[in-house]
Scaffold this active site. Structure first.
Site, PDB file in Angstrom:
ATOM      1  N   LYS A 102       0.854  -1.182   0.000  1.00  0.00           N
ATOM      2  CA  LYS A 102       0.000   0.000   0.000  1.00  0.00           C
ATOM      3  C   LYS A 102       0.884   1.222   0.000  1.00  0.00           C
ATOM      4  O   LYS A 102       2.022   1.171   0.468  1.00  0.00           O
ATOM      5  CB  LYS A 102      -0.867   0.022   1.266  1.00  0.00           C
ATOM      6  CG  LYS A 102      -2.081   0.898   1.146  1.00  0.00           C
ATOM      7  CD  LYS A 102      -3.161   0.167   0.378  1.00  0.00           C
ATOM      8  CE  LYS A 102      -4.496   0.784   0.500  1.00  0.00           C
ATOM      9  NZ  LYS A 102      -5.525  -0.218   0.149  1.00  0.00           N
TER      10      LYS A 102
HETATM   11  N1  GLU Z   1      -7.260  -0.079  -3.014  1.00  0.00           N
HETATM   12  C1  GLU Z   1      -8.050  -1.246  -3.259  1.00  0.00           C
HETATM   13  C2  GLU Z   1      -8.047  -2.148  -2.039  1.00  0.00           C
HETATM   14  O1  GLU Z   1      -7.862  -1.702  -0.923  1.00  0.00           O
HETATM   15  C3  GLU Z   1      -7.667  -1.945  -4.554  1.00  0.00           C
HETATM   16  C4  GLU Z   1      -6.278  -2.475  -4.617  1.00  0.00           C
HETATM   17  C5  GLU Z   1      -5.878  -3.032  -5.991  1.00  0.00           C
HETATM   18  O2  GLU Z   1      -6.702  -3.113  -6.883  1.00  0.00           O
HETATM   19  O3  GLU Z   1      -4.707  -3.373  -6.113  1.00  0.00           O
HETATM   20  O4  GLU Z   1      -8.310  -3.305  -2.126  1.00  0.00           O
END
Ligand code: GLU
Length: 411
Positions: A102
């Protein structure tokens, strides 16, 4: 309690059930790499501003690391660490070949111009391009980012590494994106809500729903559930909550929001309530689809919905989670409930690598397939082991990551 403490708490609950040794717990909890970078940018007025960007790469034992980029003033290392580990368990729960990561920038994206946001994004990629990539770590949108930011990321990364559309997912459909990716998280939330109702023997058309957050996730979930004949009686965004016991006209609210720079401010087709009041409405299903930490021990006692679907990441703090579990409520945890997004990201990434694009029907079909099997597995584990759905989901995720780590060899 801070975000990371909360994830660690849930991790430990599942680790206890799995009888994980302390050493293994430390290994699985510790991020592989954490990057914090300075982003100096010249703003439109010629002034210099310095932002801080983060990327935490938590685990890659099951595949390249994967997870969103959040642009929000409250982004800090603690939150990004917590969300990165959540991605590791999430990708493992739905069994797609990824690890977790993240990132984010501590910024209010609405306080800068589009050109400034582009410069900030490109500068951020200048700082981290050598640690991301289609085989190492693949960013995607999260709170405060969307397809446009992803397009800038791809373009900036490609300046260093050549043509690589698979370096980032949820791109515009016209630019190596995939139809169905944008709706996927909200659609997944809708699919899981219907499955939960069916497991609990409830009738869909008699179900009232309140959704906190009318952004990408909340609005698509609202549309899906309305089409499925649930009654969405309340929605909200930063401007406040909107309540109509006979059901909100979701198509109308969406049109209104789009016409007002994605804000419901001034929407008069429903009674005005606050975001806090929305969480406490007497409805069958509550869907927190905004930010983390909105339900704590301060307001948990006042939450009346017997079913909560965690569309946002970490909306419920552990003390509140315990209250809900003591009260016998059903909480579908974030690591499953909002996994539709990353699952569709996986489809987009795989297609980018094959230079091929599926149509919307295929995307929806495959999404339904992956999410349904994950749901059944988590539900069954929760029944078999008499644990909450959250502990069951974490047990499945941690179990898969733990096995991959050991099979891959540690020493
Ligand atoms: N930000 C989204 C999540 O928390 C999507 C992450 C992604 O598609 O890699 O799952």
């Amino acid at each position: 309690m801070r975000a990371l403490e909360a994830t660690t708490h849930y991790f430990n609950q599942a680790a206890d059930q799995l009888d994980l040794t302390d050493n293994m717990r430390v290994l699985l909890r510790t991020p592989k790499r954490e990057v914090q970078v300075q982003i100096p940018v010249e703003m439109d007025n010629g002034e210099l501003q310095t932002f801080i960007g983060y990327r935490v790469q938590h685990d890659n034992s099951r595949g390249p690391m994967k997870g969103g980029l959040r642009y929000h003033p409250e982004v800090d290392l603690d939150e990004v660490r917590s969300l990165a580990s959540l991605m590791t368990w999430k990708t493992a729960v739905v069994n797609i070949p990824y690890g977790g990561a993240k990132g984010g920038i501590s910024i209010d994206p609405r306080s800068v111009s589009v050109r400034e946001l582009e410069r900030i994004t490109r500068k951020f990629i200048d700082q981290i391009h050598d640690v991301i990539g289609p085989d190492t770590d693949i960013p995607a949108p999260d709170v405060g980012t969307g397809a446009e930011v992803m397009a800038w990321i791809m373009s900036q990364y490609n300046k260093y590494h050549g043509f690589n559309p698979a370096v980032v997912t949820s791109k515009p459909v016209e630019l190596f994106g995939m139809p169905g990716r944008e709706e996927a998280t909200g659609r997944g939330v809708g699919i899981f809500t219907l499955k939960t109702l069916s497991r609990l023997g409830r009738k869909i058309h008699e179900t009232s729903v309140a959704i906190q957050g009318f952004g990408n996730v909340g609005s698509y979930a609202a549309q899906f559930l309305t089409e499925a004949e649930c009654k969405v009686v309340a929605i909200s965004d930063v401007s406040g909550g909107y309540y109509r016991p006979d059901g909100i006209d979701i198509a109308g609210a969406l049109k209104y929001s789009r016409e007002h720079r994605y804000s419901l401010e001034g929407y008069t087709e429903a009674e005005r309530i606050s975001n806090e009041e929305l969480l406490e409405l007497k409805v069958d299903v509550l869907i927190p689809a905004a930010l983390g930490g909105v339900i704590t021990s301060d307001n948990a006692d006042r939450v009346q919905a017997p079913i909560i679907i965690e569309a946002a990441n970490e909306p419920i703090r552990p003390d509140a989670d315990k209250i809900f579990s003591d009260r016998g409520m059903t909480v579908l945890p974030d690591v499953l409930a909002n996994a539709g997004g990353v699952t569709a990201s996986y489809f987009e990434w795989a297609q980018n690598r094959q230079h091929y694009q599926w149509g919307l029907n295929r995307v929806r079909q495959e999404l339904d397939h992956v999410l349904s099997s994950a749901f059944e597995r988590v539900w069954d584990m929760s029944q078999e082991r008499s644990v909450s759905l959250r502990v069951a989901a974490y047990m499945i995720g941690i179990g898969r990551v733990g096995r991959a780590t050991i099979l891959g060899g540690i020493a």
